[in-house]
Enzyme design. Sequence first.
Site, short mmCIF file in Angstrom:
data_model
loop_
_atom_site.label_atom_id
_atom_site.label_comp_id
_atom_site.label_asym_id
_atom_site.label_seq_id
_atom_site.Cartn_x
_atom_site.Cartn_y
_atom_site.Cartn_z
N ASN A 271 26.41 -17.03 20.97
CA ASN A 271 25.07 -17.43 21.40
C ASN A 271 24.79 -18.88 20.97
O ASN A 271 24.24 -19.68 21.73
CB ASN A 271 23.99 -16.52 20.80
CG ASN A 271 24.22 -15.05 21.12
OD1 ASN A 271 24.99 -14.72 22.03
ND2 ASN A 271 23.57 -14.16 20.37
N TYR B 232 26.92 -0.04 17.70
CA TYR B 232 28.08 -0.95 17.77
C TYR B 232 29.40 -0.19 17.79
O TYR B 232 29.55 0.80 17.09
CB TYR B 232 28.10 -1.87 16.54
CG TYR B 232 27.00 -2.89 16.52
CD1 TYR B 232 27.17 -4.12 17.14
CD2 TYR B 232 25.80 -2.62 15.90
CE1 TYR B 232 26.16 -5.08 17.12
CE2 TYR B 232 24.76 -3.57 15.89
CZ TYR B 232 24.96 -4.79 16.50
OH TYR B 232 23.95 -5.72 16.49
N ASP C 140 19.89 -17.90 16.53
CA ASP C 140 21.12 -18.47 17.11
C ASP C 140 20.80 -19.68 17.98
O ASP C 140 21.51 -20.70 17.96
CB ASP C 140 21.85 -17.43 17.96
CG ASP C 140 22.23 -16.18 17.18
OD1 ASP C 140 22.34 -16.25 15.94
OD2 ASP C 140 22.41 -15.11 17.81
#
Length: 310
Positions: A38, A106, A263
Amino acid sequence: MQEEVLGGRFLSIGECMVELSEADDGHLRKGFAGDTFNTAWYARACLPADWSVDYFTTLGDDAMSDEMVAFMRGAGIGTADIRRLRGKTPGLYMINLKNGERSFSYWRDSSAARLLAADGDALRASIEASDVLYFSGITLAILPREDAYTLLAELRRAKAAGKPVAFDPNLRPRLWSSLDAMHTMITDGARASTVVMPSFDDEAAHFGDDSIAGTIRRYRQYGADMVVVKNGPEGATVGTDANETLVPAVKVDKVVDTTSAGDSFNGAFLAHYLQHGDPLAAAAFAAEIAAKVIQEYGALVSPKKLKTAR
Ligand code: ADP
């Protein structure tokens, strides 16, 4: 007057994952994201064409890895140093939406990116061919301990050679085997860096800092020239040799999605700082970009929507 700097090669090191999010109709939408990617995205969006922005990771030889590389190239991000490993696959995460609240699952334990520093020669060659390095605490957390040391040794070489090395500690206790391991490696990450870009809420929660000045002091004692502490809507405090200055956030009426606020701030800050060398102006610019990012859905906001007056 600040000196204008000619372009160079910005290298971001870490893991980009496949992102699945629920679309309105119950279908899944596929994307690609990950903290260091990102930041590369926003650095690319904010740097002029005489800078190249490259991503360093490892991927598999499957179709999803092919698509991810194509996506990166389509965004103008260089992929020449991405090694492809037979039989491996990228990590994956899914965003679940329940009553407007987002939660994340995840699947990254055996992702190809965990091997990104296993070939020390390839890592060295890529870092040596770059002018600016960027990595995060997540980059360190996903690596086997020995490989994390290999990466840190290469980053320290880059720092010793006078290159800017930027680090976001991005503290994620769940990715670490213990809090001790996290503290030790994050501290070593800061030692390898010239610019540390932590988020105050994380640092307060996991390092026990009771003030932003305390966070700045702690990271500066490891040899970072500059510490930029992000603090959500309160703004960001830039700590250098000379002083500590709060640069306010841009007021946003309706926050849509804060994913990637930090980010994008990092990518925009570095893009501006590398060109103009003025950290306060860079933090003001980064606050404008982050404000635009949190008014859109998703981690990666189109460069067309990021235009600012600066
Ligand atoms: P992280 O995503 O790393 O936790 P922060 O939440 O501190 O980072 O946000 C990074 C930057 O994004 C802030 O310094 C600020 O410029 C901007 N930002 C975040 N939240 C807001 C908000 N509610 N309003 C305006 N700006 C914000």
